[in-house]
Write an enzyme that holds these catalytic residues in place. Structure first.
Site, short mmCIF file in Angstrom:
data_model
loop_
_atom_site.label_atom_id
_atom_site.label_comp_id
_atom_site.label_asym_id
_atom_site.label_seq_id
_atom_site.Cartn_x
_atom_site.Cartn_y
_atom_site.Cartn_z
N ASP A 110 0.69 -1.46 -0.16
CA ASP A 110 -0.01 -0.13 -0.43
C ASP A 110 0.45 1.38 0.19
O ASP A 110 1.72 1.43 0.95
CB ASP A 110 -1.54 -0.08 1.25
CG ASP A 110 -2.17 1.02 1.23
OD1 ASP A 110 -2.07 1.34 -0.28
OD2 ASP A 110 -2.53 1.60 2.34
N ASP A 326 -1.75 5.48 -5.56
CA ASP A 326 -1.61 4.51 -3.90
C ASP A 326 -2.06 2.87 -4.70
O ASP A 326 -3.86 2.54 -4.92
CB ASP A 326 -2.99 5.00 -3.55
CG ASP A 326 -3.66 4.05 -2.72
OD1 ASP A 326 -2.68 2.98 -1.68
OD2 ASP A 326 -4.40 4.73 -1.88
#
Ligand SMILES: *[C@@H]1O[C@H](CO)[C@@H](O)[C@H](O)[C@H]1NC(C)=O
Ligand SMILES: *[C@@H]1O[C@H](CO)[C@@H](O)[C@H](O)[C@H]1NC(C)=O
Ligand SMILES: *[C@@H]1O[C@H](CO)[C@@H](O)[C@H](O)[C@H]1NC(C)=O
Ligand SMILES: *[C@@H]1O[C@H](CO)[C@@H](O)[C@H](O)[C@H]1NC(C)=O
Length: 498
Positions: A110, A326
């Site tokens: 992440d 992201d």
């Protein structure tokens, strides 16, 4: 709005509030009692002093790092599994080996958050089974001879979050709670332990390298994190804050602050490497300074040759749409004032098409042809002439033989000061090599075959080695309405229990 500031007697909670979601996730920030809450500045907030991201400070930090770290900087190969398909895994994960003796943990990669955490023994609601074909493991401090707890008076707790020390009682644990963009939360306490990494030691070869890392031992979950069948052991945050794994490894002189991913949207898995990419050579765009996430400036969107100029149409400062990169987000989210004219152009080639809503949030339609013939190619244009092309088969996903859904979503992220930003997840990042160069404050990418290999420099030896494709996953069953990850860090709270 997201975090109520609660002031009571007793212990301390530290809040780093980074961004607020437009889609109004219910974020209950403080569950405990007897807490004092401080809102602290994220380390990248503020215009100067200690943020490390304005030019001069950056240069001096870089010089300092080079001096300190000399020639010991290794390249690391992190094996990937999973895929970005909303109807399949909808996430990419890697395997980390932690503790003595080492145990494997599967954690989602992440780039939208800054903490590594894994589920720990004592967690009742943590998932026990995963449909991703991986075995889940709870971390147990007691069974690792190298594990140590992190107390609130230690540097990690104080400096990584800029926390006040006044309310910390020496020797008490450093507890945390993390809230993500989809409203899910996790909480526990920080520990320090050995981790083993695959250091690149030859072409497609690795040897073991260990280092000490601080990570969260999570004993509670809420929201989708605990309920999804596509469960993993935790999340590894590759954000740029001091607490992230990349910052920790860099600060102890193990690696350069450069990493890259190539998320394979065709076969699943892909390439994830820490270290300077030598081949392929990539064009780059600058990171926007003083942002808590990896933000770059999108200037225009081209839909089948027609250009939507964001510097005139978008909200913001008139220079385009600030866009967060992201890997922990499955789809792509556009602010409403961009989404509406954009989707009109995307659907213009299919004027008769009727869309219906599936699972409350997806616009879907029946289409039996080849979507790459019937829909336009989308090219996003960024500062410094870097572009990113997304093909119809990447932004449309098949529910079944003739039903397709649109991956672009009409919800931007709202920042604290009320700006709406674009959020670009795996939908647009898959099948590209993406390089995050935190030393030079740039992100670069290019279309790439993620089932192949890249060449990375090992600064220890000066050699250049190939780092190859991995796929840790076995197939998982296809079904509709899976969790769509939205793992953008919203807030981190620290607790000093009394
Ligand atoms: C982050 O780390 C850098 C370098 O070690 C340090 O100078 C800076 O103060 C830290 N940031 C915070 C918020 O503690
Ligand atoms: C860490 O690496 C060193 C040097 O390679 C080795 O001697 C040591 O046994 C390793 N420690 C652990 C806990 O793996
Ligand atoms: C950063 O930029 C400098 C100068 O442009 C270049 O020499 C260096 O290789 C870059 N660093 C990385 C890690 O790519
Ligand atoms: C990608 O690379 C792999 C490994 O070299 C190769 O087998 C495959 O055919 C390539 N795919 C494409 C589409 O070129």
């Amino acid at each position: 709005m997201v975090a109520d500031l609660i002031r009571r007697k007793g212990s301390v909670v530290v809040v780093a509030l980074l961004a607020i979601l437009v889609l109004n996730v219910g974020v209950s920030v403080v569950k405990g009692n007897e807490k004092v809450v401080f809102e602290v500045q994220h380390k990248f907030k503020g215009s100067n002093g200690g943020n490390g991201r304005d030019g001069s400070l950056l240069t001096s930090l870089k010089a300092h790092d080079n001096y300190r770290h000399g020639r010991m900087l290794a390249a690391i190969d992190l094996p990937l599994g999973g895929n970005g398909s909303p109807t399949d895994a909808a996430l990419y994960f890697t395997k980390l080996s932690i503790g003595t003796p080492p145990q494997d943990y599967y954690v989602q990669v992440d780039t939208g958050s800054d903490i590594l955490w894994v589920n720990c023994v004592g967690c009742d609601k943590c998932p026990k089974k995963s449909s991703l074909g991986i075995d889940l493991t709870l971390y147990d401090m007691k069974s690792s001879s190298t594990a140590k707890s992190v107390t609130c008076d230690q540097d990690f707790c104080l400096s990584a979050f800029n926390a006040p020390s006044s309310d910390c009682k020496v020797g008490f644990p450093c507890e945390y709670s993390v809230t993500y963009g989809d409203g899910s939360t996790t909480g526990g306490y920080f520990v320090r332990d050995y981790a083993n990494f695959n250091q690149v030691s030859g072409n497609l070869q690795t040897s073991s390298m260990n280092g000490t890392i601080v990570f969260g031992c999570s004993s509670q979950q809420s929201g989708e994190l605990g309920s999804s069948t596509e469960a993993v052991d935790g999340i590894v945050g590759f954000g740029q804050a001091n607490s992230s794994i990349i910052s920790q490894l860099a600060s102890t002189g193990k690696v350069k602050k450069v990493f890259s991913h190539c998320l394979d949207g065709i076969n699943g898995g892909g390439i994830f490497a820490i270290g300077q990419v030598v081949q392929p050579k990539l064009k780059t765009t600058p990171l926007i300074p003083n942002e808590p996430h990896y933000n770059v400036m999108m200037k225009a969107i081209e839909v089948g040759g027609e250009v939507l100029d964001l510097s005139t149409e978008a909200s913001g400062d008139g220079s385009g749409s600030s866009s967060i990169i992201d890997s922990g987000t499955t789809l792509a989210y556009l602010p409403n004032d961009i989404y509406t004219p954009f989707m009109a152009k995307v659907m213009a080639s299919q004027p008769g098409l009727k869309t219906h809503t599936v699972e409350g949030s997806f616009k879907c339609f029946v289409y039996s042809g080849n979507v790459d013939d019937g829909f336009p190619v989308v090219t996003l244009h960024f500062e410094d002439s870097l572009s990113l092309t997304v093909y119809p088969h990447e932004y449309l996903f098949a529910l079944n033989d003739n039903q397709w859904c649109i991956g672009w979503q009409n919800k931007g992220m709202q920042t604290k000061d009320g700006r709406e930003v674009t959020l670009l997840g795996d939908l647009v990042l898959s099948n590209k090599l993406v390089v995050y160069d935190l030393e030079n404050q740039t992100i670069g990418w290019a279309e790439y075959n993620c089932s192949s290999s890249i060449k990375v420099k090992d600064d220890k030896s000066g050699n250049v080695y190939s780092v190859g494709y991995h796929d840790l996953s076995s197939a998982c069953d296809l079904s509709v309405g899976k969790l769509l990850r939205f793992l953008l860090l919203i807030a981190v709270l620290l607790f000093y229990p009394s």
